[in-house]
Design a protein around this motif. Structure first.
Motif, PDB file in Angstrom:
ATOM      1  N   ILE A  16       0.873  -1.062   0.022  1.00 44.72           N
ATOM      2  CA  ILE A  16       0.014  -0.156  -0.109  1.00 44.72           C
ATOM      3  C   ILE A  16       0.760   1.252   0.119  1.00 44.72           C
ATOM      4  CG2 ILE A  16      -1.759   1.121   1.145  1.00 44.72           C
ATOM      5  CD1 ILE A  16      -2.686  -1.542   0.278  1.00 44.72           C
ATOM      6  N   GLY A  37      -7.965   5.503  -1.806  1.00 44.70           N
ATOM      7  CA  GLY A  37      -7.039   4.205  -1.932  1.00 44.70           C
ATOM      8  C   GLY A  37      -5.582   4.591  -1.812  1.00 44.70           C
ATOM      9  N   ALA A  38      -5.335   5.715  -1.971  1.00 45.53           N
ATOM     10  CA  ALA A  38      -4.064   6.137  -2.065  1.00 45.53           C
ATOM     11  C   ALA A  38      -3.024   5.676  -0.921  1.00 45.53           C
ATOM     12  CB  ALA A  38      -3.608   7.864  -2.090  1.00 45.53           C
ATOM     13  N   GLY A  39      -3.516   5.284   0.152  1.00 41.02           N
ATOM     14  CA  GLY A  39      -2.947   5.152   1.472  1.00 41.02           C
ATOM     15  C   GLY A  39      -2.567   5.996   2.568  1.00 41.02           C
ATOM     16  N   ASP A 221      -0.785   6.723  -5.028  1.00 46.88           N
ATOM     17  CA  ASP A 221      -0.324   5.303  -4.879  1.00 46.88           C
ATOM     18  C   ASP A 221       0.750   5.029  -3.990  1.00 46.88           C
ATOM     19  OD1 ASP A 221      -0.262   2.676  -5.938  1.00 46.88           O
ATOM     20  OD2 ASP A 221       1.071   3.469  -7.664  1.00 46.88           O
ATOM     21  N   GLY A 222       0.513   5.381  -2.567  1.00 48.48           N
ATOM     22  CA  GLY A 222       1.577   4.970  -1.692  1.00 48.48           C
ATOM     23  C   GLY A 222       2.811   5.839  -1.485  1.00 48.48           C
TER      24      GLY A 222
HETATM   25 MG    MG Z   1      -1.818   2.807  -2.605  1.00 48.41          MG
END
Ligand code: MG
Ligand code: ADP
Ligand code: MG
Length: 250
Positions: A16, A37-39, A221-222
């Protein structure tokens, strides 16, 4: 104060956070924004020490201490606090007891005795009044039947009572009408001090009109792919997140 270096975190085998870096100094207010949902929640949960997250590499230090070696309670006692640390309803456990237990745990860790009952009640009533919350909140079970706005106020109340060194607030504006948002923002602003830092996750630029951040980070994206000041939040509001992703991939 807080240093996150090249942090990689997996949940149920899925990566993640993918090399996240973040430095927070005392006195600073940082806002994290980014698509669903990016973290974002993962980041604050990992710092706070919630279960279910596997740190596969990287480091987190808080005032020079290795956070990843500390139990969740030790982190809270060291002054790292995530609002909604107790997000679930706890049937039968009154708010007032949870607050008192948390405060006494903190005092005990500092070698202080339990807070005398009158002093505690004075403190809590003062903070309740500040948050425009009714005294009856204290006698209600933790989060039981609370509206979204009440939960958020309660979260800030907890912060005002516990006075953490690093206050982390996840989605503090979700589910709030404009009046509740102003009260919550006033609560957060009252936490600002030269010794304390605030890390908040928000979806909306609107909140940042009330709580002015020193830094705005975009988490995609993390990873934190862009950092700036409050103007970055305005730009995100008008342009969305895609351009940041494209820019960082280029
Ligand atoms: Mg992510
Ligand atoms: P954000 O807060 O930025 O919306 P999250 O940190 O909540 O993102 O989640 C990041 C990703 O991790 C999402 O794809 C989410 O589905 C996944 N995730 C988070 N927590 C869990 C969990 N407990 N079990 C499985 N997947 C999870
Ligand atoms: Mg989230």
């Amino acid at each position: 104060m807080l240093e996150v270096k090249d942090l990689h975190v997996s949940v149920e085998g899925k990566e993640i956070l993918k090399g996240l870096n973040l430095t927070i100094n005392p006195g600073e207010v940082h806002a994290i924004m980014g698509p669903n949902g990016a973290g974002k929640s993962t980041l604050s949960a990992v710092i706070a020490g919630n279960e279910g997250y596997e740190v596969t590499s990287g480091t987190i230090t808080f005032e020079g201490q290795d956070v990843l070696e500390m139990e969740i309670e030790e982190r809270a006692q060291a002054g790292l606090l995530l609002g909604f640390q107790y997000p679930v309803e706890i049937p039968g456990v009154k708010n007032v007891y949870l607050l008192k237990a948390a405060l006494n745990a903190q005092r005990e860790a500092r070698g202080e005795g339990e807070i005398p009952a009158p002093e505690f009640m004075k403190l809590v009533r003062e903070k309740l009044a500040f948050m425009k919350m009714d005294n009856s909140f204290l006698q209600r079970a933790v989060n039981e039947g609370f509206s979204g706005g009440e939960k958020k106020r309660n979260e800030i109340l907890q912060m005002l009572v516990l006075q953490p060194k690093l206050a982390m607030l996840d989605e503090i504006d979700s589910g709030l009408d404009i009046d509740a948002m102003k009260v919550v923002a006033e609560g957060v602003n009252s936490l600002r001090s030269a010794e304390r830092a605030i890390l908040m996750v928000t979806h909306y630029q609107r909140l940042l009109d009330y709580i002015e951040p020193d830094y705005v980070h975009v988490l995609v994206d993390g990873r934190i792919v862009k950092s700036g000041d409050k103007d970055l939040a305005l730009e995100l509001e008008s342009r969305g997140y895609e351009w940041v992703t494209e820019e960082s991939a280029a």
